[in-house]
Design an enzyme around this catalytic site. Structure first.
Site, short mmCIF file in Angstrom:
data_model
loop_
_atom_site.label_atom_id
_atom_site.label_comp_id
_atom_site.label_asym_id
_atom_site.label_seq_id
_atom_site.Cartn_x
_atom_site.Cartn_y
_atom_site.Cartn_z
N GLU A 36 7.07 -9.87 -3.47
CA GLU A 36 5.74 -9.59 -2.93
C GLU A 36 5.56 -10.55 -1.74
OE1 GLU A 36 2.27 -10.41 -1.66
OE2 GLU A 36 2.18 -11.54 -3.55
N ASP A 87 5.09 -12.00 -7.91
CA ASP A 87 3.85 -12.13 -7.17
C ASP A 87 3.85 -13.44 -6.38
OD1 ASP A 87 1.14 -11.10 -6.65
OD2 ASP A 87 0.50 -12.92 -7.67
N ASP A 96 -4.46 -5.00 -5.81
CA ASP A 96 -5.37 -5.97 -5.19
C ASP A 96 -6.20 -5.35 -4.07
OD1 ASP A 96 -4.85 -8.27 -6.68
OD2 ASP A 96 -3.11 -8.81 -5.47
#
Length: 584
Positions: A420, A373, A473
């Site tokens: 990501e 992430d 998200d």
């Protein structure tokens, strides 16, 4: 050599480009620069020798080519696959939260039946005890004890049926209630593992596991300390100085005073690990790869920072003066102020990134692949003064770049990560991702602004990436289309996808499955065509996230139709798992 690959003539570098025309009709050139394509199958030893001899000098225009020349065709099996994103906490189960037991195995079975090849999930670390975010855990290596299967503990003889927590209807997770119901039982199971004679074999396995997982000792010290009545309302930098500074005498005394609680914590971690590794094997044996998730940062009030404060930018009191976040973006007009301490990258480099290597080793012990992430932070990261109330005022600072990943490769070999790379992406982020060969991400919800050059539009996708309709998200696709999508977005996408939007979730699924990225991953919420009441996380909003659950145990029967449709889509778009080749 890969199927359909070309052998290279003497003196030719393996990096030499071979065009499609050269594959079909080789042309005469000097011996030192010759390249030829040889058939792979159906040749006898004699014919192979003849073909090899024929190509030593190379064919001239008009020469007769080998008999099985037309068998050498390009290979179009590019390893395409599809999978589903759903966190274990969202699974069915009777005790208020999804677990890694029977319902997780049923998910794996449904994935197999649906033609899927991977299961992606969120971080499995113990979540922060205030908002229960898995991206701000109390330990980067430990597992979340709340997802331990009660029924599997009963099968192991560590609990009795009559001791199970009260069964509750499946609904959004009430984390404090789940913890209140499960934690006492987990401690009871740990005590029986540690003390009962009938569990001597299991105890021996626990001791072996404890010895081979050295990180768990600091994890246990931190967890026991943070839950003591006189310390439970304090951050570690507010603890008494001897414990805060990890003075050897204070640690020795603490271990002696709290030996039983430390042992119980480690036994619970062993039980989590035992169940998770069994689930991973169950999935792998059925052709399902598990894709984990590693947050780039760790929580400030965590075992990681307390035990390694020299690797973080902290002042003498243990507090960060600069913290993590991202500048204003599509998610937030004021940016996102995460508040995690920043890494002291020169200190990490001096140790050849040992802490990161150990963290990645643990990650790859748990998962087949790992999404990192906020990958962009390894190129350049946003630094905000700890006194700021938003992330608007900050500066970009240089990250470790490829040095970090070279160190990981030296220590671990191949490191299968997914970068990501969403948000503010600069050229150095792209260069870093491509430099280490990591796939990136594209998200179809982001495709409809900025015109036809938008990287998230299917015609701009690239093979070495993961494509998503939306991520954890984002809004669900149905929720986004009904709410946040602008009239311009809707006009563009309905024209582009040739749809009216009546089944927008599956319109997006079909577009993603048909696009060129090797991996397509879909939120379970989109498979189920759910609206924003099923949203997993709203970035920039602390409370109310991570609570969604997909339904009771009957959901798998209700999802049979969707599973069949997914399988058909996977077949049509060359994403079905390939049958293993029979031995010759």
């Amino acid at each position: 050599m890969l199927p359909g690959a070309c052998s290279l003539g003497q003196g030719v570098s393996s990096r030499t480009h071979i065009s499609r025309r050269q594959l079909v009709a080789p042309v005469a050139r000097s011996v030192s620069a010759r390249r030829v394509c040889l058939p792979r199958a159906g040749r006898s030893r004699a014919s192979t020798t003849q073909v090899s001899a024929f190509f030593k000098t190379g064919p001239s225009p008009g020469d007769t080519l080998p008999k099985d020349y037309d068998k050498n065709v390009p290979e179009y099996n590019k390893g395409r696959r599809a999978g589903v994103l759903v966190h274990p906490t969202s699974l069915p189960g009777p005790f208020g939260i999804g677990e890694i037991g029977e319902e997780a195995r049923r998910l794996v079975d449904w994935l197999v039946e649906s033609g899927m090849q991977c299961w992606q999930l969120l971080p499995l670390v113990p979540p922060d005890p205030m908002f229960y975010s898995p991206y701000s855990g109390t330990d980067a290596s430990a597992g979340n004890p709340l997802v331990i299967s009660i029924d599997d503990l009963i099968k192991d003889g560590l609990l009795e049926h009559h001791e199970t927590p009260p069964r509750v209807p499946v609904g959004n997770i009430d984390y404090p209630a789940v913890a209140a119901g499960k934690n006492p039982l987990l401690k009871l199971a740990a005590q029986r593992l540690l003390k009962d004679e009938k569990h001597a074999g299991l105890r021996e396995a626990y001791l072996k596991w404890r010895k081979s997982h050295a990180w768990v000792e600091d994890s246990a010290l931190f967890d026991v300390a943070r839950n003591l009545p006189d310390l439970s309302q304090l951050a570690w930098w507010e603890w008494p100085e001897p414990l805060r500074l990890r003075q050897p005498a204070a640690l020795t005394e603490f271990k002696e005073q709290h030996k039983d609680a430390i042992d119980e914590f480690i036994a619970i971690q062993y039980l989590f690990d035992k169940q998770w590794m069994a689930l991973r094997k169950y999935a792998n044996d059925r052709g399902i790869k598990i894709i984990g998730d590693m947050p780039i940062y760790v929580g400030g009030h965590s075992a990681d920072v307390w035990a390694n404060r020299q690797l973080f930018e902290l002042n003498e009191a243990g507090l960060p003066e600069q913290v993590s976040g991202v500048p204003p973006d599509a998610f937030s007009e004021t940016g996102q102020l995460w508040g995690s301490p920043l890494y002291k990258w020169p200190a990490h480099k001096k140790q050849d990134f040992k802490w990161w290597t150990q963290r990645m080793a643990r990650t790859l012990e748990m998962y087949d692949e790992c999404r990192i992430d906020h990958f962009r932070g390894f190129a350049g990261y946003w630094s905000v003064a700890a006194t700021e109330k938003t992330a608007m005022n900050g500066v970009w600072r240089q990250g470790p770049g490829e040095d970090l990943f070279r160190a990981m490769k030296r220590a671990l070999g191949k490191v299968p990560i997914l970068a990501e790379d969403l948000g503010v992406i600069t050229t150095d982020v792209v260069a870093l991702r491509e430099g280490i060969g990591a796939p990136g991400m594209v998200v179809l919800q982001f495709a409809w602004g900025g015109g036809p050059t938008n990287v998230h539009l299917p015609h701009n996708h690239y093979e070495n990436c993961f494509v998503y309709p939306g991520t954890h998200d984002n809004e669900t696709t149905v929720g986004w289309f009904r709410g946040s999508a602008t009239p311009t977005d809707k006009a563009y996408l309905t024209s582009y996808l040739h749809t009216r939007g009546d089944d927008i979730a599956w319109d997006f699924l079909r577009a993603c499955m048909a696009s060129v990225p090797k991996t397509c991953v879909m939120q379970m919420q989109d498979v189920m065509r759910l609206d924003n009441s099923a949203r997993m996380n709203t970035p920039g909003v602390a409370a109310g996230n991570w609570r969604w659950r997909m339904g009771d145990g009957g959901v798998w029967e209700r999802l049979k139709r969707e599973g069949g449709d997914l399988r058909k889509l996977a077949e049509e778009t060359n994403r079905l798992p390939k049958a293993p080749k029979k031995a010759e």
